[in-house]
Design an enzyme around this catalytic site. Structure first.
Site, PDB file in Angstrom:
ATOM      1  N   HIS A   1       0.873  -1.178   0.000  1.00 33.84           N
ATOM      2  CA  HIS A   1       0.000   0.000   0.000  1.00 33.84           C
ATOM      3  C   HIS A   1       0.915   1.234   0.000  1.00 33.84           C
ATOM      4  CE1 HIS A   1      -2.796   2.933   1.837  1.00 33.84           C
ATOM      5  NE2 HIS A   1      -3.765   2.129   1.458  1.00 33.84           N
TER       6      HIS A   1
ATOM      7  N   ASP B   1       3.130  -4.389   8.050  1.00 30.46           N
ATOM      8  CA  ASP B   1       1.888  -3.653   7.838  1.00 30.46           C
ATOM      9  C   ASP B   1       0.745  -4.647   8.044  1.00 30.46           C
ATOM     10  OD1 ASP B   1      -0.388  -2.503   6.890  1.00 30.46           O
ATOM     11  OD2 ASP B   1       0.440  -1.869   4.961  1.00 30.46           O
TER      12      ASP B   1
ATOM     13  N   GLN C   1      -4.442  -5.146   6.938  1.00 22.19           N
ATOM     14  CA  GLN C   1      -5.437  -6.094   6.423  1.00 22.19           C
ATOM     15  C   GLN C   1      -5.424  -7.423   7.162  1.00 22.19           C
ATOM     16  OE1 GLN C   1      -7.810  -5.369   4.407  1.00 22.19           O
ATOM     17  NE2 GLN C   1      -7.080  -3.423   3.629  1.00 22.19           N
TER      18      GLN C   1
ATOM     19  N   CYS D   1      -4.802   2.555  -3.559  1.00 27.45           N
ATOM     20  CA  CYS D   1      -3.585   3.091  -2.943  1.00 27.45           C
ATOM     21  C   CYS D   1      -2.399   2.148  -3.136  1.00 27.45           C
ATOM     22  CB  CYS D   1      -3.783   3.377  -1.454  1.00 27.45           C
ATOM     23  SG  CYS D   1      -4.891   4.740  -1.177  1.00 27.45           S
TER      24      CYS D   1
ATOM     25  N   LYS E   1     -10.735  -0.678  10.310  1.00 31.80           N
ATOM     26  CA  LYS E   1     -10.903  -1.854   9.449  1.00 31.80           C
ATOM     27  C   LYS E   1     -11.299  -3.079  10.264  1.00 31.80           C
ATOM     28  CE  LYS E   1      -7.359  -0.308   6.174  1.00 31.80           C
ATOM     29  NZ  LYS E   1      -8.069   0.143   4.984  1.00 31.80           N
TER      30      LYS E   1
HETATM   31  N1  PMP Z   1      -1.841  -0.864   4.455  1.00 27.37           N
HETATM   32  C1  PMP Z   1      -2.786  -1.605   3.882  1.00 27.37           C
HETATM   33  C2  PMP Z   1      -2.428  -2.983   3.403  1.00 27.37           C
HETATM   34  C3  PMP Z   1      -4.077  -1.104   3.731  1.00 27.37           C
HETATM   35  O1  PMP Z   1      -5.011  -1.853   3.150  1.00 27.37           O
HETATM   36  C4  PMP Z   1      -4.369   0.183   4.210  1.00 27.37           C
HETATM   37  C5  PMP Z   1      -5.752   0.781   4.062  1.00 27.37           C
HETATM   38  N2  PMP Z   1      -6.341   0.603   2.821  1.00 27.37           N
HETATM   39  C6  PMP Z   1      -3.349   0.919   4.802  1.00 27.37           C
HETATM   40  C7  PMP Z   1      -2.105   0.365   4.913  1.00 27.37           C
HETATM   41  C8  PMP Z   1      -3.567   2.308   5.325  1.00 27.37           C
HETATM   42  O2  PMP Z   1      -4.495   2.304   6.356  1.00 27.37           O
HETATM   43  P1  PMP Z   1      -5.039   3.695   6.918  1.00 27.37           P
HETATM   44  O3  PMP Z   1      -5.682   4.375   5.743  1.00 27.37           O
HETATM   45  O4  PMP Z   1      -6.034   3.293   7.954  1.00 27.37           O
HETATM   46  O5  PMP Z   1      -3.890   4.440   7.428  1.00 27.37           O
END
Ligand code: PMP
Length: 419
Positions: A122, A199, A202, A365, A225
């Protein structure tokens, strides 16, 4: 087995209709819905004991502090952390990862050093490392993945060298759904003395995650999430690494003593929680963790594995649609990204919305990854504990309807051009 019918009753939004159709919410990788228990925890805080934490000598302040710290303990137990002091509340995963980059990488990376990541990150686990490497003269390197979306670890031994200072990997891809063997990568990284960042945005909401088993130094994730509110996230910091970190944000609460010309730092985790924290949302996050813990994360995972299996089977009926990511649900979470050769993902998303089905369309993203799939964007359905096979059927029926609709529309345009 999860009693999904019963669970759904806890989620007020799941009772609503969209364009007259029952809502089928399949955008859980972006954010999950919230159960009544979480909404109630927010209301209760503001109605009965709203006060600032840590500094108060009055009843409300002490109550707020107790509940805020109880939420930290719940998070700590949920991920198997050795103690609650390892848990730093942040705004979200993005802020947690940036915290590592400012508090650790900024002070430990130097010219010639290397940061190793994957090509499926991401943006929030890529862009902070681009900056850190650019500023410190280090090099960003990537672990490749195969066409099925699984990491190719055959060259890991030569990718991790004595120059590798930090290895950062997503536990589960928000585009491919791939669950990466982070424990294995962490052990190899540690053997070469590198620091390991995971990270977990997910993975923590969907699988049992234990930081000791992962053997990571940092784990970042977001409450929103995993049934919790927006605006609250977590950075787990392995206790042994704390001394290597410099404070990120500076101001109230993160200090022990302040003089006009210098200051000393508070203990963990307050050293990284400058200013008034997000008290209400942290407490409500605690309620989300209670909810998930009562169900059991192993049960949540089993439910999503069965649902993903079913969804992949049904997707195979849509011959024209290409599904990305691993076919094996033991290494894949409940994220299904797909591409329709005739219909742009945004048109598909808009069409499905009219059928009551909420999916996401775009680059999620993860622009470099989506670009590498040979498409400009994908459509993505993502599941959670309250989704059902019937909802997968609604999704597939809506996709079949969309295929027919756009085929007719194309036909009409072709005829009009001929006329
Ligand atoms: N890493 C991953 C794998 C994600 O899916 C996301 C959210 N889509 C993020 C980081 C970022 O999370 P946040 O927008 O809550 O900071």
């Amino acid at each position: 087995m999860l009693n999904v019918k019963r669970i759904r009753e806890d989620f007020p939004v799941l009772q609503r209709k969209v364009y007259g159709k029952p809502l089928v919410y399949l955008d859980n990788a972006a954010t999950s819905q919230k159960p009544r228990q979480v909404i109630e925890a927010l209301r209760e805080y503001y109605e009965s004991y709203n006060a600032n934490v840590h500094r108060a000598v009055h009843a409300l302040g002490m109550e707020a502090t107790d509940r805020y710290e109880a939420a930290r303990r719940k998070v700590s137990q949920f991920i198997g952390a050795p103690n609650p002091e390892c848990i730093v509340f942040t705004r979200n995963t993005t802020e947690a990862l940036n915290l590592v980059s400012y508090a650790w990488a900024q002070h430990h990376l130097g010219p010639g050093d290397e940061v190793l990541t994957t090509r499926m990150e991401h943006h929030s686990n890529l862009v902070p490392w681009q900056r850190a490497c650019q500023e410190r003269g280090a090099t960003l390197k990537f672990i490749p993945h195969a066409e099925d979306g699984c990491l190719d670890l055959s060259g890991l031994d030569s990718l991790i060298t004595e120059r590798t200072k930090l290895v950062t990997v997503t536990h589960m891809s928000n585009v491919l759904g791939t669950i990466n063997p982070v424990g294995l990568i962490a052990r190899q990284a540690h053997a070469r003395g590198a620091v390991v960042v995971v990270d977990g945005a997910q993975s923590v909401p969907h699988l049992p995650v234990n930081v000791q088993e992962l053997d990571c130094d940092f784990l970042a994730f977001s409450a929103h999430k995993m049934l919790g509110p927006t605006g609250i996230g977590v950075l787990y910091i392995r206790p042994e690494i704390t001394d290597q970190l410099e404070p990120f944000l500076r101001g109230g609460e993160m200090v022990r003593e302040v003089w006009y010309d210098h200051a000393t730092w508070n203990d963990m985790p307050y050293r990284f929680e400058a200013g008034t924290p997000n008290i209400a949302d942290a407490i409500a996050f605690g309620a989300a963790i209670d909810y998930l813990s009562a169900l059991g994360m192993e049960q949540v995972r089993q439910h999503e594995m069965a649902l993903t299996s079913y969804a992949l089977k049904r997707f195979r009926e849509l011959e024209e649609v290409q599904v990305f990511g691993p076919g094996d649900v033991t290494v894949r979470g409940g994220v299904v990204s797909f591409h329709h050769p005739q219909v742009h993902p945004h048109d598909l998303g808009t069409f499905l919305d009219r059928e009551g089905v909420a999916i996401r369309a775009g680059h999620h993203c993860a622009m470099p990854l989506v670009r590498s799939l040979g498409v400009v964007a994908t459509a993505r359905a993502s599941f959670y504990l309250y989704n059902t096979e019937e909802e997968v059927d609604v999704l597939i029926a809506a996709l079949q309807k969309a295929t027919r609709y756009f085929a007719r529309a194309t036909e009409r345009v072709t005829q009009a051009k001929r006329a």
